[in-house]
Scaffold this motif. Structure first.
Motif, PDB file in Angstrom:
ATOM      1  N   GLN A   1       3.094   7.713   1.217  1.00  0.00           N
ATOM      2  CA  GLN A   1       2.020   8.707   1.285  1.00  0.00           C
ATOM      3  C   GLN A   1       1.048   8.215   2.361  1.00  0.00           C
ATOM      4  OE1 GLN A   1       1.183  10.754  -2.303  1.00  0.00           O
ATOM      5  NE2 GLN A   1      -0.887  11.269  -1.631  1.00  0.00           N
ATOM      6  N   TYR A  48      -0.514   2.573   3.256  1.00  0.00           N
ATOM      7  CA  TYR A  48      -1.165   1.265   3.344  1.00  0.00           C
ATOM      8  C   TYR A  48      -0.457   0.185   2.525  1.00  0.00           C
ATOM      9  CZ  TYR A  48      -4.737  -2.060   4.405  1.00  0.00           C
ATOM     10  OH  TYR A  48      -5.385  -3.156   4.890  1.00  0.00           O
ATOM     11  N   CYS A  49      -0.007   0.538   1.349  1.00  0.00           N
ATOM     12  CA  CYS A  49       0.604  -0.469   0.464  1.00  0.00           C
ATOM     13  C   CYS A  49       2.073  -0.699   0.769  1.00  0.00           C
ATOM     14  CB  CYS A  49       0.494  -0.013  -0.988  1.00  0.00           C
ATOM     15  SG  CYS A  49       1.630   1.367  -1.367  1.00  0.00           S
ATOM     16  N   GLN A  50       2.678   0.133   1.638  1.00  0.00           N
ATOM     17  CA  GLN A  50       4.138   0.240   1.633  1.00  0.00           C
ATOM     18  C   GLN A  50       4.862  -0.942   2.255  1.00  0.00           C
ATOM     19  OE1 GLN A  50       5.910   2.500  -0.026  1.00  0.00           O
ATOM     20  NE2 GLN A  50       4.174   3.733  -0.731  1.00  0.00           N
ATOM     21  N   THR A  59       2.715   6.324  -5.637  1.00  0.00           N
ATOM     22  CA  THR A  59       4.080   6.685  -5.225  1.00  0.00           C
ATOM     23  C   THR A  59       5.136   5.981  -6.083  1.00  0.00           C
ATOM     24  OG1 THR A  59       4.132   4.898  -3.575  1.00  0.00           O
ATOM     25  CG2 THR A  59       3.348   7.033  -2.824  1.00  0.00           C
TER      26      THR A  59
HETATM   27  S1  FES Z   1       1.037   4.993  -0.179  1.00  0.00           S
HETATM   28 FE1  FES Z   1      -1.130   4.998  -0.173  1.00  0.00          FE
HETATM   29  S2  FES Z   1      -1.675   3.198  -1.247  1.00  0.00           S
HETATM   30 FE2  FES Z   1       0.470   3.345  -1.515  1.00  0.00          FE
END
Ligand code: FES
Ligand code: FES
Length: 153
Positions: free
Chosen positions: A97, A100-102, A137
């Motif tokens: 999405q 950032y975390c991916q 996600t």
């Molecule tokens: S895709 Fe947005 S924080 Fe995980």
């Protein structure tokens, strides 16, 4: 004094104080900015890289502690079949999405599949529990890990 690291298969000398977190050595000195800073306290998983194939939180890992050990970042995870399968599954299922975390999610997923090629939902939830996603996600992440496992079978 320069610290010798093996990053993504390349011998690299970094002029870093030994106590510098690996995260900053990677991002600021090695210019590998795919590894992200989230919490700085080993709570969110955004900074996950592999050391000797195992997932570690780079934000709390002193760079001196990984001297001489192979370090893999998101920039190098696609250098083997497991990493490539994870990346492909992430794209096929459009997991990302905000993104950032991916990179941390992908590193944890690849480390899981190396040690457990057919993980159950519970195995996945356990292995991924330290990686937070503010965009939630999680359902697609789980499906993508199953997809990568099938592709590798
Ligand atoms: S895709 Fe947005 S924080 Fe995980
Ligand atoms: S930045 Fe390292 S775990 Fe959050």
């Amino acid at each position: 004094m320069a610290i010798q690291l093996e990053i993504n298969g390349k011998q690299t000398a970094l002029d870093a104080p030994g106590e510098m977190p690996l995260l900053w050595a990677l991002r600021d000195l090695a210019n590998l900015t795919g590894t992200k800073y989230g919490c700085g306290m080993a709570l969110c998983g955004a900074c996950t890289v592999h050391v000797d194939g195992a997932p570690v939180r780079a934000c709390v890992t002193p760079v001196s502690s990984v001297e001489g050990k192979p370090v893999t970042t998101i920039e190098g995870v696609g250098n083997d079949a497991v990493g490539r399968a994870v990346q492909a599954a992430w794209q096929e299922l459009d997991v990302v999405q905000c993104g950032y975390c991916q990179s941390g999610q992908i590193m944890s997923a690849a480390a899981l599949l190396r040690t457990n090629p057919r993980p159950t939902d519970e195995d996945i939830d356990g292995a991924m529990s330290g990686n937070a996603c503010r965009c939630a996600t999680y359902v697609r992440i789980r499906a993508a890990i199953h997809r990568a496992a099938q592709a590798l079978a």
